[in-house]
Every structure is written in C-alpha cells, then in structure tokens.
Design an enzyme around this catalytic site. Structure first.
Site, PDB file in Angstrom:
ATOM      1  N   HIS A   1      84.833  38.089  37.130  1.00 54.09           N
ATOM      2  CA  HIS A   1      86.241  38.483  37.143  1.00 54.09           C
ATOM      3  C   HIS A   1      86.593  39.148  38.476  1.00 54.09           C
ATOM      4  O   HIS A   1      87.570  38.815  39.121  1.00 54.09           O
ATOM      5  CB  HIS A   1      86.548  39.489  36.024  1.00 54.09           C
ATOM      6  CG  HIS A   1      86.364  38.926  34.643  1.00 54.09           C
ATOM      7  ND1 HIS A   1      87.044  39.397  33.558  1.00 54.09           N
ATOM      8  CD2 HIS A   1      85.592  37.932  34.172  1.00 54.09           C
ATOM      9  CE1 HIS A   1      86.687  38.714  32.468  1.00 54.09           C
ATOM     10  NE2 HIS A   1      85.798  37.826  32.826  1.00 54.09           N
TER      11      HIS A   1
ATOM     12  N   ASP B   1      93.002  41.823  34.428  1.00 50.28           N
ATOM     13  CA  ASP B   1      92.350  40.583  34.009  1.00 50.28           C
ATOM     14  C   ASP B   1      92.501  40.388  32.501  1.00 50.28           C
ATOM     15  O   ASP B   1      93.126  41.216  31.820  1.00 50.28           O
ATOM     16  CB  ASP B   1      90.879  40.539  34.458  1.00 50.28           C
ATOM     17  CG  ASP B   1      90.029  41.592  33.765  1.00 50.28           C
ATOM     18  OD1 ASP B   1      90.593  42.536  33.185  1.00 50.28           O
ATOM     19  OD2 ASP B   1      88.798  41.476  33.815  1.00 50.28           O
TER      20      ASP B   1
END
Ligand code: UDP
Length: 472
Positions: A9, A108
């Site tokens: 991520h 995210d």
C-alpha cells in the site's frame, strides 16, 4: 496522506504522491507514517523506503508508535492494523487540524476510519484503492445487495456454482470469491463498513488502467448495480508501481543476484515470489522445491519463513538449508538461487526472467504486466483468487497452477510437485500464447501513463478535482 504501513500500500501511495507533485508544483503532500510494532522486518523495509524517497514537496511526519501493545491482546496482523489505525486517529486529527491550507486527506482502502477526521475538518477524502477495479466493483455490489435488498452473500452463493457480477465479463466461480467477502464475520465486522465508507470519499483512485479493466470501469456508471446513492468519481490512474529498490540481502548479495541474472539467457529464468504477506508450511515448501527441480528450468525463488505466531508477518530464513529438501541447494546451484526479499520490479524488468510464479497480489500482477512477464497463478489469500481468475480466464494472460488455493481454507490440500512443475513448464514455453498477450498489455500499460494516455488523463482530472475543491 495516511496509508497503512503495508509494503503493497505504502510504496505505491508514495509513487502516487510523486506523480501528483510532478504534475502540479503548487501541491505539497505530508505523508503520515506509522510503524507496525508486530512487524519489525516490514518496518525496516519501510524505513529504508522512506530514507530513499527524497522528493521536493513530499514531507514525512512520523506518528508515535504505541510503547506497549501487550494489553491489546491481538497478534493477528489484520486486526492489529485496524486497532493501530484507531490508536492513530487522534494524532492524525491533531496534525491535520494544525496543517495550513489543508486541501484533503488521502487514505488507503483499510484506513477509512480517517474519513471522520476529514469530515470534522470539512476537507474531502480521496481513497487510494490498491487493488483492481473488478474487486472494488465486487465489494460495492455486495454492499448494495446487502444494504438495499437485504441479500447477504451467503444467500447469493447458496446452491450456485457461479455468480454474475457487474465488474466481471464472465461468470465468477464461487471458489474464487475472496474470503474477506465470504467470511461472514470478517465481512460484517470490517469489510462491509469499509465499503460503505468508500462512498463517503470524494474520489476513489484505483491502481489500474482502462485497457486492463474496461468492463469493471464502465460498470461503475450503471447505477442499477451499485445502488441508489451515486458512487464517487473513479480515477483509474495506474499502473503505479513499486519502484523502490529495497532488498533484505546485503547490497553485495543483491548485486551478485542481479549479476547472476545478467549471465542467464533471455527468458530462461522462472521467478517465484509470493508478496510481502504469504509464506508456506514446510511440506508445501518441499513440494515447490521438487516441482522446480523436476521442471529443469533456471529459477530465482524468494522463500520466506512463516510467521512466528499465527496471523503474524513472514520473515526471511536465517538458514535456508533447513527449509529445503536435503541437497537441493547444492544440486541446483548452477541453475538457480533461493533468496530473501528482492527488489521485485528490477527482477521482473530483467530480460533473463521469462515467467513468474506469483500469488497474484494486485501490485505483483501490475508489475508483471508492465514488464510483459506472464504469470503462473498461485493465489494464497485476500482477493488473490479473484485476481488469478481475472488473469487466466478474463484476460488470457496467465496460466494456472491454481485459481482457488486459499490458505485460510480449512484442510487446504497441498499443491503437489507435479502441478508446480506443469505450471512452470507451461509458463516458460516460448510458444505459449499468453506470452504474446501479456506483451500487448505491457505496451498498453506503458501508453496509459504517458501524456495522452487514459491514466495520465485520469491523474490530471484527480489533481484538478482536489485543486478546485480547495479553491472553492
Ligand atoms: N515485493 C518486493 N520484493 C519481495 C516481495 C514483494 O519488492 O521480495 C513487493 C512487490 O514488488 C509488490 C509488493 O511488495 O510491490 C507486494 O504487493 P502485492 O500486492 O503483490 O502483494 P501483498 O504483499 O500485498 O500480498
């Protein structure tokens, strides 16, 4: 920018930040970095990544690490991460409220709890979805069915072998549905809430490109599939790749590995790597080793040790010999290497690498497509089975070792050496059609991010959206 501290991520989010800054020098980005105390190896990699990232306009702010988490009583990495995000929320609130000219929060797909902070401060949230659009579509569709038609996933899958899903061109076999959706408790405790939260974002940035997932991307404009409340705009800006050259071997070992690749013929090496979170039981490691050996192909195998505690993070082996069949390293020394964490994009970019046995994590998927290296699919967890299905059945750019292997499944059978051998032989076959198709997608992926390409255009729209909201 507040993104969870997982390599798959954070590395891409930093690349996204760099691209945004390169396109608009009026922007600056503060990346809030948190450490995962239960993952010291991952933390070291993230620290190296940050140390190697020096870009004008990109600033790092380190959030406090909780000193003692023993009373949290959590060892499972997912649950620990969510708890840590809650712990960080007041710190994020404090920093964000003191930030002058704050124009938005970028999060995210698992940090949706931070949307509350953005809402309190009256700034928009943009969500960076680090998996594919087809998977995003699946989540939004399931959430719509549950919230608007009271149809839970367990009802949908009862008595059927496949589901028709708007973000997929072909019927999706039940066996490849991601466990995070089908596992009742996980879905209702976490994933359903995240998915509802996605709709609160002012934009969803997806790491994909329109030629790769045209079906999924166009499905987002069809309200009948995704419910009454309209979706936020979707920005397919990918592929955004992990370009960091982080490795856990010494620099000498790493350069020796790259030099070894330099000495191998073009397309002759099969690369085996299963991402940052997957590892295998010792019996399975033995089967992989036999499969590689029997295939006779040159190989580079990233082998990582299962976590010390259930649900933790894998690490590199201190002594590889103990994990491998006796004599394996000696017998294969002239044709292969077994290593720890490698700079994957650099490996996949190397002309000696001709095939990739992969767990089909979305980032690995994009990296292999970008490099034009075909995959032999071996999903392990999360949404990887769905990605494998997409690659093999929808796009025809991969061969199958397995589509539905799932480590979380009770009694998951071993993948036998013969199956590994067969997959390696198929993927390394120079005449295999998937090789030609993946090269075509590689070309398309490169064009997408160039000036005039679809992702270049989407990134421009995203920046414009951010700037127009902050000047309004
Ligand atoms: N990666 C790497 N070296 C390794 C293993 C993984 O550089 O030895 C990188 C890989 O290039 C990718 C990321 O870690 O960018 C893994 O993300 P992915 O979505 O493929 O899988 P995950 O780790 O999230 O399961």
């Amino acid at each position: 920018m507040m993104v969870s501290p997982l390599m798959g991520h954070l590395a891409q989010a930093l690349e996204l930040a760099k691209l945004m800054l390169a396109r608009n020098n009026q922007l600056s980005i503060i990346a809030l970095i948190m450490e995962l105390p239960i993952d010291p190896h991952g933390t070291a990699r993230i620290q190296s990544l940050i140390a190697a990232t020096n870009v004008e306009g990109l600033h790092f702010h380190h959030l406090p690490t909780p000193e003692d988490t023993s009373d949290w009583n959590i060892t499972h990495r997912g649950l620990f991460t969510f708890k840590l995000l809650e712990y960080q929320k007041p710190h994020v609130r404090e920093i964000a409220s003191k930030t002058k000219k704050l124009s938005g929060l970028l999060i995210d797909l698992v940090s949706t709890t931070m949307i509350d902070v953005a809402d309190e401060l009256g700034v928009p949230t943009y969500l960076f979805f680090t998996s594919g659009a087809a998977f995003l579509g699946l989540m939004l569709h399931f959430q719509t069915l549950e919230d608007e038609q009271n149809r839970g996933i367990s009802d949908l899958v009862k008595g059927v072998s496949h589901l028709i899903l708007p973000s997929f061109a072909k019927p999706v076999p039940i066996g490849v549905l991601p466990a995070i959706a089908t596992h009742k408790e996980y879905w209702s405790t976490f994933v359903l809430k995240w998915t509802r939260d996605y709709r609160r974002a002012k934009g969803i940035i997806v790491n994909t490109f329109s030629d790769l997932e045209s079906n999924a991307i166009s499905s987002f404009s069809l309200d009948s599939y995704y419910g009454k409340s309209s979706l936020p705009p979707i920005f397919p800006v990918g592929p955004i790749l992990n370009r960091s050259q982080i490795h856990t071997q010494s620099s000498e070992d790493c350069s020796a590995m790259m030099k070894w690749l330099d000495c191998q013929p073009k397309n002759s090496v099969v690369f085996l790597c299963f991402g940052s979170l997957a590892s295998f039981h010792p019996d399975q490691v033995q089967e992989i080793a036999y499969g590689i050996e029997r295939s006779g192909h040159r190989f580079l195998w990233v082998l990582r040790q299962p976590p010390a505690k259930d649900g933790g993070f894998p690490r590199d082996y201190e002594n590889l010999e103990l994990a491998l069949p006796e004599g394996f390293l000696n017998q294969t020394a002239s044709i292969g290497k077994v290593v720890g964490w490698v700079p994957q994009l650099a490996v996949l970019s190397h002309s000696a690498v001709g095939g990739f046995v992969s767990h089909c994590g979305w980032n690995s998927t994009l990296e292999s497509i970008f490099c034009g290296v075909p995959i032999a699919t071996w999903p392990v967890q999360a949404e990887q089975q769905l990605n494998a299905f997409q690659l093999v059945r929808e796009l025809g750019i991969a061969v199958e070792i397995s589509l539905d292997y799932n480590q979380q499944k009770e009694n998951q059978a071993l993948v036998p050496a013969e199956q590994v051998e067969k997959g390696i032989r198929e993927i390394m076959d120079v005449e295999n059609e998937v090789r030609i198709r993946v090269k075509e997608f590689s070309e398309k992926s490169r064009l997408a991010t160039k000036e005039g390409g679809s992702s270049y255009f989407a990134l421009g729209n995203l920046i414009q959206d951010i700037c127009s909201r902050s000047s309004a």
